[in-house]
Design a protein around this motif. Structure first.
Motif, PDB file in Angstrom:
ATOM      1  N   PHE A 108      13.893  -3.544  33.399  1.00  0.00           N
ATOM      2  CA  PHE A 108      12.684  -2.749  33.237  1.00  0.00           C
ATOM      3  C   PHE A 108      11.789  -3.510  32.268  1.00  0.00           C
ATOM      4  CE2 PHE A 108      11.844   1.678  34.687  1.00  0.00           C
ATOM      5  CZ  PHE A 108      10.503   1.735  34.380  1.00  0.00           C
ATOM      6  N   VAL A 109      10.478  -3.400  32.463  1.00  0.00           N
ATOM      7  CA  VAL A 109       9.513  -4.150  31.661  1.00  0.00           C
ATOM      8  C   VAL A 109       8.609  -3.192  30.900  1.00  0.00           C
ATOM      9  CG1 VAL A 109       7.589  -5.783  31.715  1.00  0.00           C
ATOM     10  CG2 VAL A 109       9.512  -6.073  33.310  1.00  0.00           C
ATOM     11  N   PHE A 110       8.357  -3.514  29.624  1.00  0.00           N
ATOM     12  CA  PHE A 110       7.361  -2.818  28.810  1.00  0.00           C
ATOM     13  C   PHE A 110       6.429  -3.890  28.287  1.00  0.00           C
ATOM     14  CE2 PHE A 110       5.541  -1.255  24.888  1.00  0.00           C
ATOM     15  CZ  PHE A 110       5.305   0.091  25.107  1.00  0.00           C
ATOM     16  N   THR A 111       5.158  -3.852  28.696  1.00  0.00           N
ATOM     17  CA  THR A 111       4.242  -4.919  28.311  1.00  0.00           C
ATOM     18  C   THR A 111       2.868  -4.386  27.916  1.00  0.00           C
ATOM     19  OG1 THR A 111       3.194  -7.000  29.019  1.00  0.00           O
ATOM     20  CG2 THR A 111       3.545  -5.324  30.715  1.00  0.00           C
ATOM     21  N   SER A 112       2.269  -5.055  26.950  1.00  0.00           N
ATOM     22  CA  SER A 112       0.886  -4.748  26.567  1.00  0.00           C
ATOM     23  C   SER A 112      -0.096  -5.589  27.376  1.00  0.00           C
ATOM     24  CB  SER A 112       0.673  -5.015  25.073  1.00  0.00           C
ATOM     25  OG  SER A 112       0.947  -6.371  24.763  1.00  0.00           O
ATOM     26  N   ASN A 113       0.418  -6.497  28.194  1.00  0.00           N
ATOM     27  CA  ASN A 113      -0.443  -7.347  29.007  1.00  0.00           C
ATOM     28  C   ASN A 113      -1.003  -6.561  30.192  1.00  0.00           C
ATOM     29  OD1 ASN A 113       0.227  -9.438  27.290  1.00  0.00           O
ATOM     30  ND2 ASN A 113       1.868 -10.191  28.594  1.00  0.00           N
ATOM     31  N   GLU A 130       2.898  -0.621  31.747  1.00  0.00           N
ATOM     32  CA  GLU A 130       1.743  -1.343  31.218  1.00  0.00           C
ATOM     33  C   GLU A 130       1.092  -0.428  30.185  1.00  0.00           C
ATOM     34  OE1 GLU A 130       0.326  -3.805  35.126  1.00  0.00           O
ATOM     35  OE2 GLU A 130       0.620  -1.639  35.332  1.00  0.00           O
ATOM     36  N   CYS A 131       1.510  -0.581  28.929  1.00  0.00           N
ATOM     37  CA  CYS A 131       1.143   0.396  27.905  1.00  0.00           C
ATOM     38  C   CYS A 131      -0.347   0.368  27.571  1.00  0.00           C
ATOM     39  CB  CYS A 131       1.996   0.211  26.653  1.00  0.00           C
ATOM     40  SG  CYS A 131       1.722  -1.336  25.756  1.00  0.00           S
ATOM     41  N   HIS A 132      -1.046  -0.698  27.930  1.00  0.00           N
ATOM     42  CA  HIS A 132      -2.491  -0.772  27.725  1.00  0.00           C
ATOM     43  C   HIS A 132      -3.252  -0.733  29.052  1.00  0.00           C
ATOM     44  CE1 HIS A 132      -1.949  -2.821  23.520  1.00  0.00           C
ATOM     45  NE2 HIS A 132      -1.648  -1.540  23.521  1.00  0.00           N
TER      46      HIS A 132
END
Length: 275
Positions: A108-113, A130-132
């Motif tokens: 699983f991926v958590f990214t601000s990109n 995609e937190c942003h």
């Protein structure tokens, strides 16, 4: 702990894990040739017309700009959209996919990109937070509703000498107003976060199934520490890969002073040596 011991411990965590949680910041894209806008100098090198106009990254990555000069704001974001569409993800993504394939619960991926590179590299879009937000989606500038939609049909034509959009501004399909990227910007009170909230719910469900997670953090900086703080909430087996800001308490994990790609290559080589 010396370098050899840090690598050995990190590899042991990867081999033991039943789930791979990848947390990534802007530094992860540098190895694919993407700018990370570290400081005004780096930003202005990438966008000289904005330097000439005296605009910083914080000023252009701001919803107020769309109301003031939408062609300029879309010149910046349209250029980035085209850049991300044409960028090939670096080899580190493939190595992460290989590691995850051997784990019970995968990755699983958590990214601000906002670049969509994980999905482009083959990661399941349903397993990316995609937190942003994402540049590949749009929302109403107002906004008139709590909805976002794919930006697939928008092909930006940007005058790079002026950093201005030449073709028609994208419009909201619900009210006809100007559309903007579905990205959390500076000074942003109108970001439509519905897609990210859905992604977060899926991550929470996944974390509930994983018993032995390992966190691989890539290129997450300290200026906007969202990703780093998230990593540190996830447990005590964090592998922090960063060429500058790599330190982490030993009670939380190990730090590796490398670029994202360089660190993943070294870990992969070490992992294969002891298979």
């Amino acid at each position: 702990m010396d370098k050899e011991a840090r690598f050995a411990l990190a590899v042991s965590w990867i081999r033991d894990a039943d789930g791979l949680l990848i947390t990534a910041g802007a530094g992860n894209g540098v190895d694919s040739g993407l700018p990370d806008f570290r400081g005004d100098a780096g930003f202005w090198q990438a966008y000289p017309p904005l330097r000439d106009a005296g605009l910083t990254f914080q000023q252009i990555a701001n919803p107020a700009g769309f109301a003031r000069h939408p062609e300029l704001s879309w010149g910046f974001y349209g250029h980035r959209l085209a850049l991300y569409r044409n960028t090939t993800p670096h080899d580190g993504y493939a190595r992460l996919l290989q590691w995850a394939a051997g784990m019970t619960h995968g990755a699983f991926v958590f990214t601000s990109n906002v670049d969509g590179q994980f999905q482009k590299a083959g990661f399941d879009p349903a397993r990316v937070v995609e937190c942003h937000g994402s540049i590949h989606a749009m929302q109403c500038l107002e906004p008139c509703c709590f909805r976002s939609w794919a930006a697939d049909d928008f092909i930006p034509d940007v005058d790079v000498s002026r950093c201005e959009l030449r073709n028609a501004l994208p419009r909201c399909p619900y009210c006809g107003g100007v559309a903007r990227p579905n990205i959390l910007m500076f000074g942003d009170w109108h970001w439509v976060s519905a897609a990210t909230e859905k992604q977060q719910a899926a991550l929470t469900q996944w974390l509930g199934q994983v018993k032995r997670p390992v966190v691989v953090e890539l290129g997450a900086g300290t200026v906007v520490p969202t990703v780093r703080l998230f990593s540190e909430r996830m447990g005590q087996r964090i592998i922090r890969i960063n060429p500058r800001d790599f330190s982490i308490p030993e009670s939380m994990g190990v730090g590796i002073q490398q670029s994202a790609l360089g660190g993943l290559q070294l870990l992969d080589a070490q992992r294969k040596l002891i298979e």
